[in-house]
Design a protein around this motif. Structure first.
Motif, PDB file in Angstrom:
ATOM      1  N   LEU A 130       0.825  -1.205   0.000  1.00 51.40           N
ATOM      2  CA  LEU A 130       0.000   0.000   0.000  1.00 51.40           C
ATOM      3  C   LEU A 130       0.863   1.261   0.000  1.00 51.40           C
ATOM      4  CD1 LEU A 130      -2.786  -0.972   2.569  1.00 51.40           C
ATOM      5  CD2 LEU A 130      -3.026  -0.776   0.087  1.00 51.40           C
ATOM      6  N   VAL A 131       2.126   1.112   0.387  1.00 44.02           N
ATOM      7  CA  VAL A 131       3.045   2.246   0.430  1.00 44.02           C
ATOM      8  C   VAL A 131       3.554   2.531  -0.979  1.00 44.02           C
ATOM      9  CG1 VAL A 131       5.233   3.100   1.356  1.00 44.02           C
ATOM     10  CG2 VAL A 131       3.725   1.690   2.785  1.00 44.02           C
ATOM     11  N   PRO A 132       3.405   3.754  -1.485  1.00 45.43           N
ATOM     12  CA  PRO A 132       3.923   4.087  -2.823  1.00 45.43           C
ATOM     13  C   PRO A 132       5.424   3.833  -2.907  1.00 45.43           C
ATOM     14  CG  PRO A 132       2.544   5.862  -1.973  1.00 45.43           C
ATOM     15  CD  PRO A 132       2.765   4.912  -0.832  1.00 45.43           C
ATOM     16  N   GLY A 133       5.849   3.130  -3.954  1.00 47.05           N
ATOM     17  CA  GLY A 133       7.261   2.846  -4.137  1.00 47.05           C
ATOM     18  C   GLY A 133       7.686   1.488  -3.632  1.00 47.05           C
ATOM     19  N   ILE A 134       6.784   0.753  -2.988  1.00 46.16           N
ATOM     20  CA  ILE A 134       7.104  -0.593  -2.502  1.00 46.16           C
ATOM     21  C   ILE A 134       6.289  -1.600  -3.301  1.00 46.16           C
ATOM     22  CG2 ILE A 134       6.895  -2.194  -0.567  1.00 46.16           C
ATOM     23  CD1 ILE A 134       7.667  -0.031   1.301  1.00 46.16           C
ATOM     24  N   GLY A 135       6.997  -2.528  -3.923  1.00 45.90           N
ATOM     25  CA  GLY A 135       6.355  -3.570  -4.711  1.00 45.90           C
ATOM     26  C   GLY A 135       6.525  -4.928  -4.076  1.00 45.90           C
ATOM     27  N   ALA A 136       6.268  -5.973  -4.871  1.00 51.15           N
ATOM     28  CA  ALA A 136       6.291  -7.331  -4.340  1.00 51.15           C
ATOM     29  C   ALA A 136       7.678  -7.734  -3.842  1.00 51.15           C
ATOM     30  CB  ALA A 136       5.807  -8.303  -5.415  1.00 51.15           C
ATOM     31  N   ALA A 137       8.725  -7.351  -4.565  1.00 51.34           N
ATOM     32  CA  ALA A 137      10.084  -7.754  -4.166  1.00 51.34           C
ATOM     33  C   ALA A 137      10.468  -7.129  -2.828  1.00 51.34           C
ATOM     34  CB  ALA A 137      11.077  -7.348  -5.248  1.00 51.34           C
ATOM     35  N   THR A 138      10.215  -5.837  -2.667  1.00 50.39           N
ATOM     36  CA  THR A 138      10.551  -5.170  -1.407  1.00 50.39           C
ATOM     37  C   THR A 138       9.707  -5.709  -0.263  1.00 50.39           C
ATOM     38  OG1 THR A 138      11.133  -3.161  -2.624  1.00 50.39           O
ATOM     39  CG2 THR A 138      10.757  -2.939  -0.269  1.00 50.39           C
ATOM     40  N   ALA A 139       8.422  -5.958  -0.527  1.00 53.31           N
ATOM     41  CA  ALA A 139       7.551  -6.511   0.510  1.00 53.31           C
ATOM     42  C   ALA A 139       8.041  -7.882   0.951  1.00 53.31           C
ATOM     43  CB  ALA A 139       6.119  -6.600  -0.012  1.00 53.31           C
ATOM     44  N   THR A 140       8.487  -8.693  -0.001  1.00 59.34           N
ATOM     45  CA  THR A 140       9.022 -10.014   0.349  1.00 59.34           C
ATOM     46  C   THR A 140      10.290  -9.886   1.182  1.00 59.34           C
ATOM     47  OG1 THR A 140       8.103 -10.952  -1.689  1.00 59.34           O
ATOM     48  CG2 THR A 140       9.871 -12.184  -0.610  1.00 59.34           C
ATOM     49  N   ARG A 141      11.146  -8.924   0.831  1.00 56.95           N
ATOM     50  CA  ARG A 141      12.375  -8.704   1.608  1.00 56.95           C
ATOM     51  C   ARG A 141      12.044  -8.293   3.044  1.00 56.95           C
ATOM     52  NH1 ARG A 141      15.760  -4.168   1.967  1.00 56.95           N
ATOM     53  NH2 ARG A 141      14.573  -3.071   0.329  1.00 56.95           N
TER      54      ARG A 141
ATOM     55  N   PHE B 203      13.747  -1.698   9.172  1.00 60.66           N
ATOM     56  CA  PHE B 203      13.770  -1.988   7.737  1.00 60.66           C
ATOM     57  C   PHE B 203      14.103  -0.737   6.925  1.00 60.66           C
ATOM     58  CE2 PHE B 203      11.550  -2.444   3.605  1.00 60.66           C
ATOM     59  CZ  PHE B 203      12.238  -3.560   3.131  1.00 60.66           C
ATOM     60  N   GLU B 204      14.962  -0.926   5.910  1.00 64.41           N
ATOM     61  CA  GLU B 204      15.346   0.175   5.018  1.00 64.41           C
ATOM     62  C   GLU B 204      14.602   0.044   3.694  1.00 64.41           C
ATOM     63  OE1 GLU B 204      17.202   2.868   5.241  1.00 64.41           O
ATOM     64  OE2 GLU B 204      17.631   2.532   7.363  1.00 64.41           O
ATOM     65  N   PRO B 205      13.612   0.893   3.433  1.00 62.70           N
ATOM     66  CA  PRO B 205      12.865   0.807   2.174  1.00 62.70           C
ATOM     67  C   PRO B 205      13.628   1.494   1.056  1.00 62.70           C
ATOM     68  CG  PRO B 205      12.025   2.611   3.480  1.00 62.70           C
ATOM     69  CD  PRO B 205      13.121   1.981   4.296  1.00 62.70           C
ATOM     70  N   PRO B 206      13.166   1.374  -0.189  1.00 63.01           N
ATOM     71  CA  PRO B 206      13.778   2.133  -1.284  1.00 63.01           C
ATOM     72  C   PRO B 206      13.692   3.632  -1.004  1.00 63.01           C
ATOM     73  CG  PRO B 206      12.306   0.438  -2.135  1.00 63.01           C
ATOM     74  CD  PRO B 206      12.097   0.475  -0.663  1.00 63.01           C
ATOM     75  N   ALA B 207      14.623   4.366  -1.582  1.00 63.70           N
ATOM     76  CA  ALA B 207      14.686   5.805  -1.316  1.00 63.70           C
ATOM     77  C   ALA B 207      13.378   6.509  -1.639  1.00 63.70           C
ATOM     78  CB  ALA B 207      15.834   6.423  -2.119  1.00 63.70           C
ATOM     79  N   ALA B 208      12.703   6.091  -2.727  1.00 65.24           N
ATOM     80  CA  ALA B 208      11.471   6.763  -3.142  1.00 65.24           C
ATOM     81  C   ALA B 208      10.326   6.528  -2.171  1.00 65.24           C
ATOM     82  CB  ALA B 208      11.079   6.286  -4.540  1.00 65.24           C
TER      83      ALA B 208
ATOM     84  N   TRP C 155       6.990   5.263   4.005  1.00 66.15           N
ATOM     85  CA  TRP C 155       7.272   4.115   4.867  1.00 66.15           C
ATOM     86  C   TRP C 155       7.406   4.541   6.324  1.00 66.15           C
ATOM     87  CZ3 TRP C 155       6.904  -0.860   5.381  1.00 66.15           C
ATOM     88  CH2 TRP C 155       7.583  -1.475   6.421  1.00 66.15           C
ATOM     89  N   SER C 156       8.019   5.666   6.565  1.00 62.40           N
ATOM     90  CA  SER C 156       8.185   6.128   7.946  1.00 62.40           C
ATOM     91  C   SER C 156       6.829   6.350   8.605  1.00 62.40           C
ATOM     92  CB  SER C 156       9.015   7.417   7.981  1.00 62.40           C
ATOM     93  OG  SER C 156       8.344   8.464   7.299  1.00 62.40           O
ATOM     94  N   ALA C 157       5.832   6.811   7.815  1.00 59.07           N
ATOM     95  CA  ALA C 157       4.492   7.000   8.370  1.00 59.07           C
ATOM     96  C   ALA C 157       3.879   5.656   8.750  1.00 59.07           C
ATOM     97  CB  ALA C 157       3.603   7.723   7.360  1.00 59.07           C
ATOM     98  N   LEU C 158       4.093   4.632   7.907  1.00 58.38           N
ATOM     99  CA  LEU C 158       3.568   3.305   8.221  1.00 58.38           C
ATOM    100  C   LEU C 158       4.283   2.708   9.432  1.00 58.38           C
ATOM    101  CD1 LEU C 158       1.698   0.959   7.463  1.00 58.38           C
ATOM    102  CD2 LEU C 158       3.510   0.087   5.968  1.00 58.38           C
ATOM    103  N   ALA C 159       5.580   2.859   9.501  1.00 56.38           N
ATOM    104  CA  ALA C 159       6.333   2.344  10.647  1.00 56.38           C
ATOM    105  C   ALA C 159       5.873   3.015  11.933  1.00 56.38           C
ATOM    106  CB  ALA C 159       7.833   2.554  10.424  1.00 56.38           C
ATOM    107  N   ALA C 160       5.622   4.325  11.861  1.00 58.14           N
ATOM    108  CA  ALA C 160       5.128   5.045  13.042  1.00 58.14           C
ATOM    109  C   ALA C 160       3.760   4.523  13.457  1.00 58.14           C
ATOM    110  CB  ALA C 160       5.066   6.546  12.743  1.00 58.14           C
ATOM    111  N   LEU C 161       2.927   4.211  12.469  1.00 60.02           N
ATOM    112  CA  LEU C 161       1.606   3.655  12.778  1.00 60.02           C
ATOM    113  C   LEU C 161       1.738   2.354  13.548  1.00 60.02           C
ATOM    114  CD1 LEU C 161      -1.496   3.341  12.435  1.00 60.02           C
ATOM    115  CD2 LEU C 161      -1.016   2.233  10.231  1.00 60.02           C
ATOM    116  N   PHE C 162       2.604   1.451  13.077  1.00 60.73           N
ATOM    117  CA  PHE C 162       2.733   0.164  13.746  1.00 60.73           C
ATOM    118  C   PHE C 162       3.399   0.291  15.118  1.00 60.73           C
ATOM    119  CE2 PHE C 162       1.891  -1.629   9.522  1.00 60.73           C
ATOM    120  CZ  PHE C 162       0.937  -2.559   9.872  1.00 60.73           C
ATOM    121  N   ALA C 163       4.217   1.295  15.289  1.00 65.42           N
ATOM    122  CA  ALA C 163       4.776   1.541  16.622  1.00 65.42           C
ATOM    123  C   ALA C 163       3.667   1.907  17.593  1.00 65.42           C
ATOM    124  CB  ALA C 163       5.826   2.649  16.544  1.00 65.42           C
TER     125      ALA C 163
END
Length: 689
Positions: free
Chosen positions: A435-446, A464-469, A474-482
């Motif tokens: 659901l995060v823009p810039g994250i696809g199946a490969a990054t999600a699997t990683r 976790f280190e997401p792609p730069a884009a 991603w930081s917003a999603l990580a904050a949500l799960f925190a």
């Protein structure tokens, strides 16, 4: 002060069942199995039995009531409360006794498994996959072990899930299931065994259970003598409504009281067997008389039954041919003056015209539109009728459509909450990460691989280190799960946090976000009715709402009078009951012939239950002609379909036969002979000379 006895409203057989083991029969501790037909007051009798037990000192906290739907469980509690209110002389404002262990087989199983999780090898934080999630996980495992790249066509994930579930629920060997039900998959027996083993391991690694696990693990738990004794000691009374229509796992338990229906398949998710009504040694088997019930007056008994009901003889004739059944015949105090009709129509378009005509005719005769209903085997069969009703400006309400939890936006929000509840759940995590823009199946699997290998998946998610884009989103999603991982967070604040994060994603992903937002808001309102995130996820997965705005067509086109036949208990099928009754896959799917007579017997009972819903008039429609779909628009290629096999020649004599439209009368005038003005045959011959 002496209050009226609520049991006085019951007839003799119902009272016998309601008072079994109390009063004059207090010494009779035998299990009780009630055999009863449609409309005989089974649920009402069961409610009076619960109230009678409470009146005789039984603790409501030590009763377990099992039904097939959440709605049925709630209705049971409501009826018990009403009976107790009358029996104890309580005021309407006084709280009624609570029945905390009243629910569906799956919901009660989930509660017990979670409570005893540490002692049976489960983690308390397990989440539950619905059928769609289970199929997705099966598909993921299927791909990971290379079966999606075979040279020959390997069964798809839905078929694999169907085979797996059937093997578990029938307890038949895989080879037998493949041979009898899935013969085109027989060549893959060894591969399917490997797939199913990998699927079970994946569920274990991800700490998830599917629907089958809830009953099978419960049955396994009760097979352990120490646990069985401990759980059994917590309950004094076990009451089961509509016992028969469930899979064998449910039949392993020894019920103290079972109110059994006419062989209806109420589960919907898995194949039911009709023959598993046990003959317990020493058990008492009273039979309730079975008047036909009218929708809208359900649960009344004896003289309080509706004044009119459709011709029951036709229904009796249909079910009489069933291979396995307990003999019982429906009757009614005041039958309708009109016999059940078999209406032969030319095709589906003419069928729609006939139904619309009949609806208007009954309306003029005094029957409201709300008291008329049309039943179909599946929702899409109503398309022609919906168009005809809309063309004639006849308002209707359609029950059916996309399941609430199958809508993509609802699945997104549920995935966020499931991933927070169980961070090892790969299906939920895979969906949320993308659901995060810039994250696809490969990054999600990683991401999921890193979380699976980490001692604490929450720490791995935050590191976790997401792609730069994708870093900012991603930081917003990580904050949500925190925040969602905070033990101090009080439900339903979890839902509000998830909704606040998701709504911007909804606007970005969907063009009709304003419509889908209504479902998200509704989901948030539903959340407030549950005590915790875990209870919300469990109960909503096991008992989801029916429909959502995520479906084709305008709101006006979804008003529908036509009603899918999967829920035969739906109210509203009162005065006018109509159903398809032709051979060839409409009301009854008979594509596989006599390969498995049990499947056909389920279809027979489905027709039977549909017929018992009508109150005054019952019409079964038999379209003769169906147009082949694989042809150009307006094409005339068609097939003929005969009457359903469940209405044979003997059964058909119970119906009034109607052919529509009636043949137009021919004119009696004779044409005077006239001298020919040309010779067409001569012209044809001359063309070749």
């Amino acid at each position: 002060m002496q209050y009226p006895d609520p049991l006085d409203a019951l007839n003799a057989q119902q009272r016998e069942a309601a008072t079994h083991g109390t009063g004059d029969s207090a010494g009779d501790t035998r299990p009780l199995l009630v055999i009863a037909g449609a409309g005989s007051g089974k649920t009402n009798t069961l409610a009076h039995r619960v109230a009678n037990l409470v009146r005789h000192g039984a603790d409501p906290q030590r009763m377990m009531l099992l039904t097939f739907s959440r709605r049925a469980a709630q209705e049971m509690e409501r009826r018990v409360g009403g009976v107790l209110q009358q029996a104890l002389g309580l005021q309407g404002t006084q709280a009624l006794p609570n029945l905390p262990w009243s629910g569906t087989f799956h919901s009660i199983g989930a509660r017990l498994l979670r409570e005893y999780a540490p002692r049976i090898g489960l983690e308390e934080s397990f989440t539950i996959h619905d059928r769609g999630d289970s199929e997705d996980l099966m598909g993921l495992v299927r791909h990971e072990i290379g079966f999606s790249e075979t040279k020959k066509r390997f069964p798809l994930k839905g078929t694999c899930m169907g085979i797996y579930s059937r093997v578990l629920n029938t307890r038949e060997p895989l080879a037998l299931v493949l041979q009898s039900v899935y013969p085109w998959c027989s060549q893959w027996e060894d591969e399917l065994k490997k797939l199913f083993g990998a699927y079970v391991e994946a569920k274990q690694q991800q700490n998830v259970l599917d629907y089958d696990d809830l009953l099978l693990f419960w049955a396994d738990m009760m097979a352990e003598p120490a646990l069985a004794e401990e759980v059994g000691a917590r309950f004094d009374h076990l009451l089961v409504d509509e016992y028969r229509g469930h899979q064998p796992a449910a039949g392993r338990r020894d019920p103290r009281h079972e109110a059994d229906g006419p062989g209806r398949d109420r589960g919907g998710r898995r194949r039911a067997e009709h023959l598993r009504v046990p003959r317990r040694d020493g058990a008492q088997h009273p039979r309730l008389p079975a008047p036909v019930r009218a929708a809208g007056a359900r649960g009344h008994a004896g003289a309080q039954l509706p004044q009119h009901a459709a011709d029951p003889e036709a229904s009796n004739a249909v079910i009489a041919a069933a291979r396995e059944r307990h003999a019982k015949n429906l009757f009614t105090d005041k039958a309708s003056s009109q016999r059940a009709q078999l209406v032969l129509v030319p095709d589906e378009a003419q069928q729609a015209r006939w139904v619309a005509d009949q609806v208007l005719r009954q309306r003029e005769a005094g029957s409201t539109l709300k008291s008329q209903a049309v039943l179909f085997r599946t929702s899409h069969h109503s398309a022609a009728l919906e168009l005809e009703l809309a063309r004639r400006n006849i308002p209707f309400v359609k029950f059916g459509g996309l399941k609430f939890l199958e809508a993509s936006h609802v699945k997104d929000v549920m995935a966020v909450l499931r991933f927070a509840q169980n961070p090892r759940g790969r299906m939920a995590g895979f969906r949320v990460a993308q659901l995060v823009p810039g994250i696809g199946a490969a990054t999600a699997t990683r991401l999921l691989d890193a979380m699976a290998q980490a001692p604490d998946p929450h720490v791995a998610l935050q590191a976790f280190e997401p792609p730069a884009a994708a870093r900012e989103e991603w930081s917003a999603l990580a904050a949500l799960f925190a925040k969602l991982d905070d033990p101090e967070l009080a439900w339903p604040a979890d839902m509000e946090l998830a909704k606040s994060w998701y709504l911007p994603q909804l606007e970005r992903i969907h063009d009709d976000a304003h419509v889908r937002k209504l479902d998200v808001e509704q989901l948030a309102r539903l959340a407030a009715g549950y005590g915790s995130r875990e209870r919300f996820l469990t109960e909503l997965t096991l008992d989801p709402p029916e429909v959502t705005s995520d479906q084709s067509g305008s709101a006006a086109a979804r008003r529908g009078l036509p009603d899918p036949l999967h829920d035969p208990q739906r109210e509203g099928a009162g005065v006018e009951g109509g159903a398809r009754a032709q051979r060839g896959g409409r009301l009854h799917s008979e594509r596989h012939g006599d390969r498995d007579h049990r499947e056909l017997e389920e279809e027979r009972r489905l027709l039977y239950v549909a017929m018992t819903r009508a109150r005054e008039h019952l019409h079964l429609l038999v379209p003769q002609r169906f147009y082949v779909s694989q042809q150009a628009g307006g094409g005339d290629r068609h097939i003929y379909a005969g009457r359903t096999r469940f209405i044979g020649e003997a059964t058909a004599r119970q119906f009034e036969h109607v052919t529509w439209p009636e043949a137009a009368a021919t004119s009696g005038a004779q044409v005077q002979p006239q001298a020919p003005v040309m010779q067409v045959r001569a012209r044809a011959v001359a063309a070749w000379n």
